[in-house]
Motif scaffolding. Structure first.
Motif, PDB file in Angstrom:
ATOM      1  N   ASP A 197       0.959  -1.510   0.220  1.00 52.75           N
ATOM      2  CA  ASP A 197      -0.353  -0.177   0.336  1.00 52.75           C
ATOM      3  C   ASP A 197       0.745   1.328  -0.035  1.00 52.75           C
ATOM      4  N   ASP A 198       1.088   2.001  -0.774  1.00 50.41           N
ATOM      5  CA  ASP A 198       2.074   2.695  -0.766  1.00 50.41           C
ATOM      6  C   ASP A 198       1.595   4.057  -1.009  1.00 50.41           C
TER       7      ASP A 198
ATOM      8  N   PHE B   4       9.155  -1.710   3.310  1.00 51.45           N
ATOM      9  CA  PHE B   4       8.802  -0.874   3.748  1.00 51.45           C
ATOM     10  C   PHE B   4       8.577   0.575   4.789  1.00 51.45           C
ATOM     11  N   LYS B   5       9.482   1.950   4.200  1.00 51.87           N
ATOM     12  CA  LYS B   5       9.047   2.941   5.111  1.00 51.87           C
ATOM     13  C   LYS B   5       7.724   2.957   5.409  1.00 51.87           C
ATOM     14  N   PRO B   6       7.279   3.687   7.093  1.00 51.78           N
ATOM     15  CA  PRO B   6       6.300   4.494   7.198  1.00 51.78           C
ATOM     16  C   PRO B   6       6.088   5.700   6.751  1.00 51.78           C
ATOM     17  N   ARG B   7       5.144   5.862   6.301  1.00 57.79           N
ATOM     18  CA  ARG B   7       4.797   7.310   5.815  1.00 57.79           C
ATOM     19  C   ARG B   7       4.397   8.011   6.854  1.00 57.79           C
TER      20      ARG B   7
ATOM     21  N   ASP C 115       6.747   3.757   1.385  1.00 60.93           N
ATOM     22  CA  ASP C 115       7.000   4.086   0.831  1.00 60.93           C
ATOM     23  C   ASP C 115       7.940   2.464   0.485  1.00 60.93           C
ATOM     24  N   ILE C 116       7.760   2.515  -1.023  1.00 57.53           N
ATOM     25  CA  ILE C 116       8.340   1.031  -1.003  1.00 57.53           C
ATOM     26  C   ILE C 116       9.533   0.537  -2.083  1.00 57.53           C
TER      27      ILE C 116
END
Length: 205
Positions: A129-130, A148-151, A134-135
């Motif tokens: 889920d972009d 996967f870096k949480p926004r 940030d993938i």
């Protein structure tokens, strides 16, 4: 805070030379993982957890079993070197610490709900889920690795990065959760069995 720390302990990848995937390879991996997730109704697996803390020379190693039943029943049972289980069910976290039982209402906390959703999605591997992350996509000789870096900035204060390693079939082999401090937890799955019937009683505390 102890309970939050425990949830933060739930999850990693071995650091290897990683080559970025091109767009075609990324789309292929996403489809493979989503197809696998759609057909996965239950998961039974052993796991080994490695908790890395910078101030310790050696990682803390624990062993246990994972039980998952769609859509959202999850049980982590630690068996060695101690007995400890955590069940996620109906927006409640049920903890059994060697017979001492307690409950946490996840639904009343946005952070706990995010962590719960993250854990469920990571077990199945479908976190693409972009709008939330940030993938970045990578591969090595034997695995695909997705970062996967949480926004969400508040969420990122607790978890700065989340890595999932997949085999060639799109099944999750390792999960890694990196905390903002740089400490991390890695869980390596083994003897995984998919779609074997699981009685709901397994998820009773």
């Amino acid at each position: 805070m102890r309970r939050l720390c425990f949830i933060l302990i739930l999850v990693s990848t071995t650091v290897m030379a990683q080559t970025p995937l091109n767009n075609s390879e990324s789309r292929m991996l996403i489809k493979r993982v989503k197809d696998k997730a759609l057909t996965t109704k239950t998961i039974l697996s052993d796991f080994t957890q490695y908790k890395h803390l910078d101030f310790l020379t050696n990682d803390i190693i624990t062993h246990g079993n994972l039980s998952f039943k769609a859509p959202d029943l999850v049980k982590w049972e630690y068996t060695n070197p101690y007995s400890y289980s955590v069940i996620f069910k109906n927006e409640t976290l049920y903890i059994n610490d060697e017979g001492n039982k307690s409950e946490v209402n996840i639904g009343s906390s946005k952070l706990f709900k995010q962590l719960n959703n993250l854990i469920i999605k990571s077990v199945k591997g479908d976190m693409f889920d972009d709008s939330e992350f940030d993938i970045s996509y990578f591969k090595n000789d034997n695995q695909f690795i997705v970062h996967f870096k949480p926004r969400d900035k508040k969420f990122a204060k607790y978890i700065s990065d989340f890595h999932i390693s997949y085999n060639q079939d799109g099944d999750v082999e390792e999960v890694k959760m990196i905390e903002a401090s740089g400490d991390y937890t890695k869980i390596v799955f083994s003897k995984k069995v998919l779609n074997k019937p699981i009685d709901n009683a397994v998820f009773n505390n």
